[in-house]
Scaffold this active site. Structure first.
Site: not given
Ligand code: CTP
Ligand code: CA
Length: 228
Positions: A33-36, A99
Site C-alpha cells: 500500500a502507500n500513505r495516501s 495514489a
C-alpha cells in the site's frame, strides 16, 4: 452548498474522481500500500457536489466518511479501480487523485506465506499496474472533455509534472510538493502548482477543501467554454 433544486456551475455534468490508495495483495493477509489518505480526492468530490455535479467517486481503502450525495464505488486494487472507472464513463470531467500502486506482486498466493526456516530473505517479484489516468486520457472513444491528474513529487516537481501531462493525455497536472519541508502526505493542507500547456500557476498553501473548491471552479469555467 446548493439548496435543493438550485443549480450550480456543474449542474448537468458528470464528474468522475479516483481517490485514496490501492492495496495490492501479497497473500490473504498481507498487501502493498502507500500513505495516501484520500483527503484531497474526497474533498474534490465534495466540491463537485457543491457545484451541482453528478459525482462518481471510485475510492481505494480510506478511513474517511463518504461525501454526501456522491455515488461511491469502493475498490481495493489498481485493476479493480480501472475496471470501476471504465464502467463509470462517460463523464465530462475526470480527476485522478488516487495514489495508485505502481506495482503489484506478480503472483498472489492463495495461502499465507510462511517464514523460511533458515532465515533466508523473501524475494517478491512485482509487475507494473495499468495506468488508469493514461488509459482514460488517451482513450479514443470515451475521453472526458477535461482530464486532470495529480502528481506528488519530492524533487524536480515541475519537470516531472510537465512530462506526465503529455504521457497521460491530460489537460492539467496538479503538482504537489511532498518534499520534507512542505505538504507531508496525510495532512490537511496542500501546496499545489497547476501545470497546463499554457504554463504553470502556483497557488498558496491552502486547506484541501479550498484547493478542491478552487480547482472545481476552474474546471467549471473551462467546461463552460468548451461544452454546449
Ligand atoms: N495514476 C493512475 N494509475 C497509475 C499510476 C498513476 O491513474 N497506475 C495517476 C495518479 O492518480 C495521478 C497521476 O497518474 O493522477 C500521476 O501519478 P504518479 O504516481 O505521479 O505518476 P506515475 O506515472 O506513476 O509516475 P511515478 O514513477 O512518478 O510514480
Ligand atoms: Ca506512481
Amino acid at each position: 452548498a446548493l439548496q435543493p433544486g438550485a443549480t450550480g456551475p456543474l449542474t448537468g455534468r458528470h464528474v468522475l474522481i479516483t481517490s485514496g490508495p490501492t492495496h495490492e495483495p501479497i497473500d490473504p493477509v498481507r498487501y502493498i500500500a502507500n500513505r495516501s489518505s484520500g483527503k484531497q480526492g474526497h474533498a474534490i468530490a465534495e466540491a463537485a457536489i457543491e457545484a451541482g455535479a453528478t459525482v462518481t467517486l471510485v475510492s481505494g481503502p480510506v478511513s474517511l466518511p463518504d461525501p454526501a450525495g456522491a455515488r461511491i464505488i469502493r475498490v481495493e486494487t489498481a485493476r479493480e479501480m480501472l475496471d470501476a472507472v471504465e464502467h463509470a464513463l462517460p463523464a465530462d470531467l475526470f480527476v485522478a487523485t488516487a495514489a495508485v500502486a505502481d506495482w503489484r506482486p506478480s503472483r498472489q498466493n492463495d495461502s499465507k506465506l510462511k517464514k523460511h526456516s533458515d532465515g533466508e530473505p523473501l524475494a517478491l517479484s512485482l509487475i507494473e499496474n495499468p495506468d488508469i489516468l493514461a488509459t482514460v486520457g488517451r482513450s479514443a472513444s470515451a475521453r472526458p472533455r477535461l482530464v486532470i491528474g495529480f502528481a506528488a513529487e519530492t524533487d524536480r516537481l515541475l519537470e516531472h509534472a510537465t512530462a506526465k501531462l503529455d504521457r497521460k493525455g491530460c489537460d492539467m497536472i496538479v503538482a504537489n510538493d511532498v518534499g520534507p519541508t512542505t505538504g507531508v502526505m496525510g495532512g490537511d493542507r496542500n501546496t499545489v502548482h497547476l501545470v497546463t500547456r499554457a504554463g504553470i500557476e502556483s497557488w498558496p498553501t491552502l486547506s484541501k477543501i479550498d484547493v478542491a473548491r478552487r480547482l472545481i471552479a476552474r474546471c467549471a469555467e473551462t467546461l463552460t467554454g468548451i461544452l454546449p
